[in-house]
Design a protein around this motif. Structure first.
Motif, PDB file in Angstrom:
ATOM      1  N   THR A 159      68.738 -75.821 -86.691  1.00  0.00           N
ATOM      2  CA  THR A 159      69.376 -76.993 -86.044  1.00  0.00           C
ATOM      3  C   THR A 159      69.827 -76.454 -84.715  1.00  0.00           C
ATOM      4  O   THR A 159      70.177 -77.349 -83.963  1.00  0.00           O
ATOM      5  N   GLY A 160      70.116 -75.107 -84.584  1.00  0.00           N
ATOM      6  CA  GLY A 160      70.697 -74.388 -83.505  1.00  0.00           C
ATOM      7  C   GLY A 160      72.545 -74.537 -83.662  1.00  0.00           C
ATOM      8  O   GLY A 160      73.169 -74.116 -82.790  1.00  0.00           O
ATOM      9  N   ASP A 161      72.986 -75.058 -84.709  1.00  0.00           N
ATOM     10  CA  ASP A 161      74.259 -75.308 -84.733  1.00  0.00           C
ATOM     11  C   ASP A 161      74.868 -73.934 -84.908  1.00  0.00           C
ATOM     12  O   ASP A 161      74.421 -73.064 -85.663  1.00  0.00           O
ATOM     13  N   VAL A 162      76.074 -73.733 -84.046  1.00  0.00           N
ATOM     14  CA  VAL A 162      76.941 -72.494 -84.157  1.00  0.00           C
ATOM     15  C   VAL A 162      78.333 -72.666 -84.706  1.00  0.00           C
ATOM     16  O   VAL A 162      78.961 -73.737 -84.149  1.00  0.00           O
ATOM     17  N   SER A 163      78.933 -72.077 -85.829  1.00  0.00           N
ATOM     18  CA  SER A 163      80.429 -72.178 -86.130  1.00  0.00           C
ATOM     19  C   SER A 163      80.832 -70.635 -85.748  1.00  0.00           C
ATOM     20  O   SER A 163      80.439 -69.758 -86.440  1.00  0.00           O
ATOM     21  N   TRP A 164      81.762 -70.773 -84.789  1.00  0.00           N
ATOM     22  CA  TRP A 164      82.318 -69.378 -84.086  1.00  0.00           C
ATOM     23  C   TRP A 164      83.279 -68.857 -85.424  1.00  0.00           C
ATOM     24  O   TRP A 164      84.159 -69.734 -85.918  1.00  0.00           O
ATOM     25  N   LEU A 165      83.350 -67.784 -85.837  1.00  0.00           N
ATOM     26  CA  LEU A 165      84.135 -67.045 -86.871  1.00  0.00           C
ATOM     27  C   LEU A 165      85.187 -66.198 -86.008  1.00  0.00           C
ATOM     28  O   LEU A 165      86.535 -66.468 -86.109  1.00  0.00           O
ATOM     29  N   ASP A 166      84.815 -65.283 -85.192  1.00  0.00           N
ATOM     30  CA  ASP A 166      85.943 -64.370 -84.311  1.00  0.00           C
ATOM     31  C   ASP A 166      85.172 -63.823 -83.063  1.00  0.00           C
ATOM     32  O   ASP A 166      83.935 -63.398 -83.252  1.00  0.00           O
ATOM     33  N   LYS A 167      85.816 -63.792 -81.913  1.00  0.00           N
ATOM     34  CA  LYS A 167      85.379 -63.167 -80.833  1.00  0.00           C
ATOM     35  C   LYS A 167      86.275 -62.377 -80.387  1.00  0.00           C
ATOM     36  O   LYS A 167      87.435 -62.479 -79.870  1.00  0.00           O
ATOM     37  N   PRO A 168      86.223 -60.935 -80.618  1.00  0.00           N
ATOM     38  CA  PRO A 168      87.137 -59.873 -80.183  1.00  0.00           C
ATOM     39  C   PRO A 168      87.413 -59.804 -78.928  1.00  0.00           C
ATOM     40  O   PRO A 168      86.462 -59.862 -77.937  1.00  0.00           O
ATOM     41  N   ALA A 169      88.623 -59.576 -78.520  1.00  0.00           N
ATOM     42  CA  ALA A 169      89.037 -59.487 -77.205  1.00  0.00           C
ATOM     43  C   ALA A 169      88.106 -58.366 -76.239  1.00  0.00           C
ATOM     44  O   ALA A 169      87.990 -58.487 -74.998  1.00  0.00           O
ATOM     45  N   GLN A 170      87.932 -57.440 -77.248  1.00  0.00           N
ATOM     46  CA  GLN A 170      87.296 -56.179 -76.394  1.00  0.00           C
ATOM     47  C   GLN A 170      85.703 -56.620 -75.804  1.00  0.00           C
ATOM     48  O   GLN A 170      85.360 -55.713 -75.037  1.00  0.00           O
ATOM     49  N   LEU A 171      85.105 -57.627 -76.259  1.00  0.00           N
ATOM     50  CA  LEU A 171      83.821 -57.749 -76.204  1.00  0.00           C
ATOM     51  C   LEU A 171      83.760 -58.563 -74.638  1.00  0.00           C
ATOM     52  O   LEU A 171      83.386 -60.033 -74.411  1.00  0.00           O
ATOM     53  N   THR A 172      83.990 -57.952 -73.510  1.00  0.00           N
ATOM     54  CA  THR A 172      84.183 -58.638 -72.275  1.00  0.00           C
ATOM     55  C   THR A 172      83.870 -57.346 -71.244  1.00  0.00           C
ATOM     56  O   THR A 172      83.990 -56.254 -71.512  1.00  0.00           O
ATOM     57  N   ARG A 173      83.505 -57.949 -69.996  1.00  0.00           N
ATOM     58  CA  ARG A 173      83.186 -56.908 -68.973  1.00  0.00           C
ATOM     59  C   ARG A 173      82.286 -55.928 -69.349  1.00  0.00           C
ATOM     60  O   ARG A 173      82.671 -54.460 -69.088  1.00  0.00           O
ATOM     61  N   GLY A 174      81.135 -56.288 -69.737  1.00  0.00           N
ATOM     62  CA  GLY A 174      80.089 -55.258 -69.994  1.00  0.00           C
ATOM     63  C   GLY A 174      80.159 -54.408 -71.217  1.00  0.00           C
ATOM     64  O   GLY A 174      79.483 -53.373 -71.411  1.00  0.00           O
ATOM     65  N   ARG A 175      80.958 -54.917 -72.420  1.00  0.00           N
ATOM     66  CA  ARG A 175      80.580 -54.439 -73.503  1.00  0.00           C
ATOM     67  C   ARG A 175      80.237 -55.868 -74.570  1.00  0.00           C
ATOM     68  O   ARG A 175      80.553 -56.806 -74.394  1.00  0.00           O
ATOM     69  N   ARG A 176      79.255 -55.535 -75.430  1.00  0.00           N
ATOM     70  CA  ARG A 176      78.662 -56.502 -76.274  1.00  0.00           C
ATOM     71  C   ARG A 176      78.562 -56.124 -77.586  1.00  0.00           C
ATOM     72  O   ARG A 176      78.650 -54.723 -77.795  1.00  0.00           O
ATOM     73  N   LEU A 177      78.385 -56.619 -78.687  1.00  0.00           N
ATOM     74  CA  LEU A 177      77.922 -56.400 -80.067  1.00  0.00           C
ATOM     75  C   LEU A 177      76.529 -55.867 -79.815  1.00  0.00           C
ATOM     76  O   LEU A 177      75.707 -56.135 -78.998  1.00  0.00           O
ATOM     77  N   ASN A 178      76.116 -55.120 -80.961  1.00  0.00           N
ATOM     78  CA  ASN A 178      74.784 -54.600 -80.882  1.00  0.00           C
ATOM     79  C   ASN A 178      74.365 -54.321 -82.491  1.00  0.00           C
ATOM     80  O   ASN A 178      74.497 -55.489 -83.311  1.00  0.00           O
ATOM     81  N   ASP A 179      73.608 -53.540 -83.009  1.00  0.00           N
ATOM     82  CA  ASP A 179      73.186 -53.110 -84.328  1.00  0.00           C
ATOM     83  C   ASP A 179      74.147 -53.558 -85.454  1.00  0.00           C
ATOM     84  O   ASP A 179      75.095 -53.151 -85.319  1.00  0.00           O
ATOM     85  N   GLY A 180      73.780 -54.138 -86.248  1.00  0.00           N
ATOM     86  CA  GLY A 180      74.415 -54.499 -87.543  1.00  0.00           C
ATOM     87  C   GLY A 180      73.858 -54.735 -88.843  1.00  0.00           C
ATOM     88  O   GLY A 180      72.618 -54.783 -88.682  1.00  0.00           O
TER      89      GLY A 180
END
Length: 299
Positions: A85-106
């Motif tokens: 469906t494309g529906d997204v329910s956000w759980l947490d957005k860590p403040a460090q994930l800004t300005r050239g930093r992103r999540l990766n392998d998990g």
């Protein structure tokens, strides 16, 4: 040593990653991070489905008791995502994930927590590795940073008994191991496990005997390490940039490997046309994988 290639699935991936096997549906799932696409392939039927993602999907896992959604590590945070469906329910957005930093392998761990590493995507942005490492998304949907000090966190996997965790820092060429406490989801002190000199350790998985299989970015191979960190096998691959392996198939005796075309020259792509494809290998005789884990949410 090489392994028999059974199939290659051409999706033209820029950065194929995060491959996961779903035993319940006998399907393999993976993401093309840069193209913002999620793929699902039936095996052995080879029916391929593609889903668009709202952000770059860096890694994901399946959810216990919920076959309609996945737990997702998008570039800016963690969410529950319904591919259909494309529906997204956000759980947490860590403040460090800004300005050239992103999540990766998990990957989902044996205790039902979901883990995703972060990475510095823009080395010239002056970002500190003090805020880059692995995040634990606990069963309450809240994330916390664990094991900071890694520039590109990768290769997360666990020993068969769940008491040890393995992970890597790709630019440093280092694979590490730690004791793992499944009661509180904490890593013990970081210990050296293996060093890669001709390539970078990318995604990884453990087999039923506790050996670690690491995709060597820039190294044209999967390398299998014993639990003591010694190389027990090198499997050559027809691509320079393998990114992540997972065991699958009815008997967990196949290896599915994602690959990337990102950054490759036209000459290299011409010489290695399987780049960007999902490669399906028959595992060496006697080698099988472990069943995957599912994220356990507090209800």
């Amino acid at each position: 040593m090489s392994a028999e290639i059974l199939e290659t699935i051409d999706t033209g991936a820029i950065l194929g990653e995060g491959v996961v096997w779903n035993a319940q549906t006998q399907t393999v799932w993976w993401t093309d991070i840069q193209a913002r696409r999620l793929y699902a392939l039936t095996w052995p039927g080879l029916a391929l489905t593609m889903y668009e993602t709202p952000e770059r999907l860096c890694s994901f896992g399946f959810i216990e008791g919920d076959d309609d959604r996945i737990v997702a590590a998008f570039e800016t945070g963690f969410a529950l995502f319904s591919p259909h469906t494309g529906d997204v329910s956000w759980l947490d957005k860590p403040a460090q994930l800004t300005r050239g930093r992103r999540l990766n392998d998990g990957r989902v761990g044996p205790d039902g927590r979901f883990w995703a590493g972060s990475m510095i995507e823009k080395p010239d942005a002056g970002l500190s590795t003090d805020d880059t490492g692995f995040y634990c998304l606990d069963t309450d949907g809240k994330a916390r940073l664990e094991q900071p000090g890694l520039e590109i966190s990768n290769g997360l996997c666990w020993s068969p008994d769940g008491t040890r965790v393995y992970f890597s820092d790709s630019p440093a060429g280092e694979i590490y191991t730690s004791a793992y406490n499944g009661q509180d989801g904490r890593f013990g002190p970081r210990e050296p496990f293996a060093t890669i000199k001709d390539g970078g350790p990318d995604g990884a998985i453990t087999d039923a005997d506790g050996h670690v299989w690491s995709a060597i970015w820039g190294g044209n191979r999967l390398t299998r390490f014993s639990p003591e960190g010694d190389i027990s096998l090198d499997l050559e691959l027809p691509v320079p940039q393998p990114t992540c392996p997972v065991f699958g198939g009815e008997d967990l005796d196949l290896i599915f490997v994602t690959t990337a075309t990102e950054g490759l020259s036209d000459d290299t792509l011409e010489a290695s046309p399987a780049s960007g494809r999902l490669i399906i290998l028959e595992a060496p005789e006697g080698v099988t994988g472990l069943p995957g884990y599912r994220y356990r949410m507090d209800r």
